[in-house]
Design a protein around this motif. Structure first.
Motif, short mmCIF file in Angstrom:
data_model
loop_
_atom_site.label_atom_id
_atom_site.label_comp_id
_atom_site.label_asym_id
_atom_site.label_seq_id
_atom_site.Cartn_x
_atom_site.Cartn_y
_atom_site.Cartn_z
N GLU A 1 6.61 -7.38 24.27
CA GLU A 1 6.49 -7.82 22.72
C GLU A 1 5.28 -7.11 21.74
OE1 GLU A 1 5.21 -11.79 23.92
OE2 GLU A 1 7.40 -12.27 24.81
N ARG A 2 4.26 -6.66 22.42
CA ARG A 2 3.59 -5.67 21.57
C ARG A 2 4.25 -4.28 21.31
NH1 ARG A 2 -0.48 -5.89 25.04
NH2 ARG A 2 0.01 -4.26 25.96
N TRP A 3 4.95 -3.89 22.17
CA TRP A 3 5.66 -2.53 21.62
C TRP A 3 7.01 -2.88 20.83
CZ3 TRP A 3 10.81 -1.16 21.62
CH2 TRP A 3 11.11 0.32 21.68
N PHE A 4 7.47 -4.04 20.58
CA PHE A 4 8.56 -4.28 19.68
C PHE A 4 7.51 -4.69 18.29
CE2 PHE A 4 11.46 -5.27 22.81
CZ PHE A 4 12.84 -4.54 22.12
N THR A 5 6.47 -5.25 18.18
CA THR A 5 5.87 -5.46 17.23
C THR A 5 5.23 -4.21 16.36
OG1 THR A 5 5.02 -7.60 18.07
CG2 THR A 5 3.68 -6.63 16.02
N ASN A 6 4.71 -3.11 17.21
CA ASN A 6 4.38 -1.89 16.54
C ASN A 6 5.59 -1.22 16.18
OD1 ASN A 6 1.80 -2.56 17.42
ND2 ASN A 6 1.95 -1.67 19.53
N LYS A 7 6.90 -1.20 17.02
CA LYS A 7 7.91 -0.42 16.68
C LYS A 7 8.65 -1.11 15.15
CE LYS A 7 10.77 2.62 17.86
NZ LYS A 7 10.30 4.40 17.89
N PHE A 8 8.82 -2.40 15.16
CA PHE A 8 9.14 -3.12 14.03
C PHE A 8 8.33 -4.00 13.37
CE2 PHE A 8 12.48 -2.16 17.51
CZ PHE A 8 13.22 -1.43 17.06
N PRO A 9 7.61 -3.56 12.70
CA PRO A 9 6.68 -4.51 11.96
C PRO A 9 7.15 -5.27 10.92
CG PRO A 9 6.41 -2.12 11.24
CD PRO A 9 7.17 -2.10 12.48
N GLY A 10 8.26 -4.96 10.40
CA GLY A 10 8.91 -5.67 9.22
C GLY A 10 9.96 -6.50 9.74
N SER A 11 10.16 -6.68 11.03
CA SER A 11 11.42 -7.50 11.37
C SER A 11 11.07 -8.83 11.76
CB SER A 11 11.87 -6.75 12.87
OG SER A 11 12.73 -7.80 13.46
N GLY A 12 11.88 -9.92 10.97
CA GLY A 12 11.49 -11.34 11.10
C GLY A 12 11.66 -11.67 12.50
N PHE A 13 12.69 -11.27 13.03
CA PHE A 13 13.04 -11.59 14.43
C PHE A 13 12.03 -11.41 15.46
CE2 PHE A 13 14.79 -10.69 18.75
CZ PHE A 13 15.86 -11.70 19.13
N PRO B 1 4.16 -32.75 20.73
CA PRO B 1 3.55 -32.26 19.82
C PRO B 1 4.13 -31.12 19.01
CG PRO B 1 2.17 -31.84 21.57
CD PRO B 1 3.15 -32.75 21.99
N SER B 2 4.17 -30.61 17.86
CA SER B 2 4.79 -29.53 17.28
C SER B 2 4.44 -28.34 17.95
CB SER B 2 4.67 -29.26 15.64
OG SER B 2 3.07 -29.29 15.46
N PHE B 3 5.02 -27.29 17.94
CA PHE B 3 4.62 -25.96 18.57
C PHE B 3 5.35 -24.91 17.83
CE2 PHE B 3 8.23 -28.04 21.02
CZ PHE B 3 9.16 -26.92 21.16
N GLN B 4 4.96 -23.75 18.00
CA GLN B 4 5.74 -22.52 17.43
C GLN B 4 6.54 -21.46 18.30
OE1 GLN B 4 2.41 -20.60 15.25
NE2 GLN B 4 2.85 -21.58 13.30
N MET B 5 7.45 -21.13 17.84
CA MET B 5 8.54 -20.51 18.69
C MET B 5 8.90 -19.28 17.88
SD MET B 5 8.86 -22.36 21.50
CE MET B 5 10.24 -21.52 22.29
N ASN B 6 9.00 -18.08 18.59
CA ASN B 6 9.22 -16.84 18.16
C ASN B 6 10.60 -16.15 18.74
OD1 ASN B 6 8.98 -13.71 18.91
ND2 ASN B 6 8.53 -14.13 16.60
N PRO B 7 11.66 -15.98 17.86
CA PRO B 7 13.04 -15.44 18.35
C PRO B 7 12.87 -14.47 19.61
CG PRO B 7 12.84 -15.81 16.04
CD PRO B 7 11.57 -15.74 16.31
N LEU B 8 12.00 -13.58 19.14
CA LEU B 8 11.97 -12.37 20.31
C LEU B 8 11.34 -13.05 21.68
CD1 LEU B 8 11.91 -9.47 21.36
CD2 LEU B 8 9.76 -9.43 20.41
N LYS B 9 10.43 -13.70 21.48
CA LYS B 9 9.82 -14.44 22.79
C LYS B 9 10.74 -15.29 23.65
CE LYS B 9 5.11 -14.42 21.64
NZ LYS B 9 3.78 -15.26 21.77
#
Length: 404
Positions: A282-294, A307-315
């Motif tokens: 996930e760190r590699w994808f974040t650095n490689k695609f900093p502008g990607s919403g996915f 309780p409410s929680f946050q989800m990320n599509p890549l994860k």
């Protein structure tokens, strides 16, 4: 609790002579693992870019392989609970045969949910539960073996171990046993990740050295007790796993409880070994695609009664695919001892010996052909030989188990 008991004496020597020094060397690497290619070298200059990438690749493959082994082990324990109840109802001679697939799928489903734990720092409670379960089933295995020896009134087996049809077969078994033993201490591949969660003072590496020494002595004690008393209780009929191979049938409820502890332990253990892979990818994808919403966007989800929680599509996508792949491979190769042997041999020399030694040379500026350099080079070469023969024997065992 792998009972390759004709190598048990070597187990203690092996890990106290090789495992402990390598963990001490590795603990000395006080680099911030958040800045590295997955926790092995914070500065490329310390061992070279190629070595750093190779180490990261091997470490991630080792973590992935360990998770495959955990899927196999968990399904074996879940099946053992069902077989134990069947033997109790129908008798010890009953044909209580059950498959592994459904249990692997069930475990995979649980891990899909558990894999959404954000990161290593949110897993303290899971690690505590896993550790308690580990101690519990280890004590049970030790106690059952000890009680069986007393009941027998004598020690089973022989000093030469399980007989084989030929010298070649005996060597294959011995080589495979080396791989099994090498797998016994897999936490070297996540040692720096654990160290990075510690707070100072005192310095993290000093805390980790102390913890590593205690862990090695305690686990070696349990391995030796379970293995030695298991072999003393059943001799050449000792199963590969004392709690799932049905050397013991009664008390069935205690066998069930021990296997349930194994399952709970491995639910947490799977996450401990998978979270570093998740973080790396996930760190590699974040650095490689900093502008990607996915990759970078998080969405708040609210479910009834939760309780409410946050989800990320890549994860969600990557972690689910990761769990699915380990489950599928485990279903293809559901061979407990053989898979452990292959993984142990692959992990042992490069990650527990070679890279810690090389990093130690660079950090401490050890000059070639000095006494310390020669000793550590000899140590590394001998461990390489152990890895080679262990890998050869384990691959042969895996092929034989798969294709007969």
């Amino acid at each position: 609790m792998v009972s390759r008991t004709y190598c048990l004496a070597y187990l203690c020597y092996y890990h106290l002579s090789f495992g402990l020094p390598s963990f001490r060397l590795l603990s000395d690497q006080r680099w911030n693992t958040k800045q590295v290619l997955h926790g092995r070298c914070s500065d490329v200059s310390c061992s070279g870019r190629k070595r750093t990438w190779m180490c990261a690749l091997l470490q991630n493959l080792s973590l992935y392989g360990t998770d495959i082994a955990y899927v196999i082990t968990t399904s074996t324990s879940m099946r053992a609970i069902q077989k134990s109840n069947c033997y109790h109802r129908e008798g010890h001679k009953a044909a209580c045969s059950y498959g592994d697939t459904s249990y692997m799928l069930l475990f995979g489903g649980v891990q899909v949910v558990m894999s959404q734990i954000p990161d290593f720092h949110n897993m303290e409670w899971l690690s505590v539960v896993a550790a308690i379960m580990s101690f519990t089933y280890s004590f049970i295995g030790f106690g059952l073996g000890f009680a069986q020896v007393i009941e027998n009134g004598r020690i089973q087996g022989s000093i030469t171990g399980v007989p084989a049809d030929s010298v070649a077969d005996k060597l294959w078994l011995a080589f495979q046993a080396l791989g099994d033993i090498a797998f016994a201490y897999p936490y070297s591949i996540i040692l720096l990740e654990i160290q990075d969660t510690l707070k100072s003072p005192p310095p993290e590496n000093k805390t980790m050295k102390t913890a590593s020494m205690i862990a090695i002595f305690v686990t070696t004690f349990f391995y030796l007790c379970c293995g030695c008393f298991g072999y003393a209780a059943f001799g050449n009929n000792t199963p590969g796993n004392l709690l799932t191979g049905f050397g013991f049938y009664e008390p069935y409820w205690l066998i069930d409880f021990a296997n349930a502890c194994i399952v709970l332990h491995l639910v947490g253990g799977y996450q401990i070994f998978s979270q570093p892979v998740f973080a790396f990818v996930e760190r590699w994808f974040t650095n490689k695609f900093p502008g990607s919403g996915f990759v970078n966007n998080f969405y708040t989800i609210k479910l009834p009664l939760l309780p409410s929680f946050q989800m990320n599509p890549l994860k969600i996508c990557f972690r689910t695919a990761y769990v699915a792949s380990t489950t599928v491979i485990a279903m293809i190769f559901p061979y407990f001892n053989q898979v452990l042997g292959v993984l142990g041999a692959l992990n042992f020399w490069p990650l527990a010996i070679y890279f810690p030694v090389e990093m130690y040379f660079v950090q401490k500026k050890i000059q070639p052909w000095t006494r310390k350099w020669v000793v550590l080079r000899t140590f590394s070469f001998f461990c390489l030989l152990v890895t080679i023969v262990g890998l050869i024997g384990s691959i042969q065992g895996l092929i034989s188990a798969k294709f007969g």
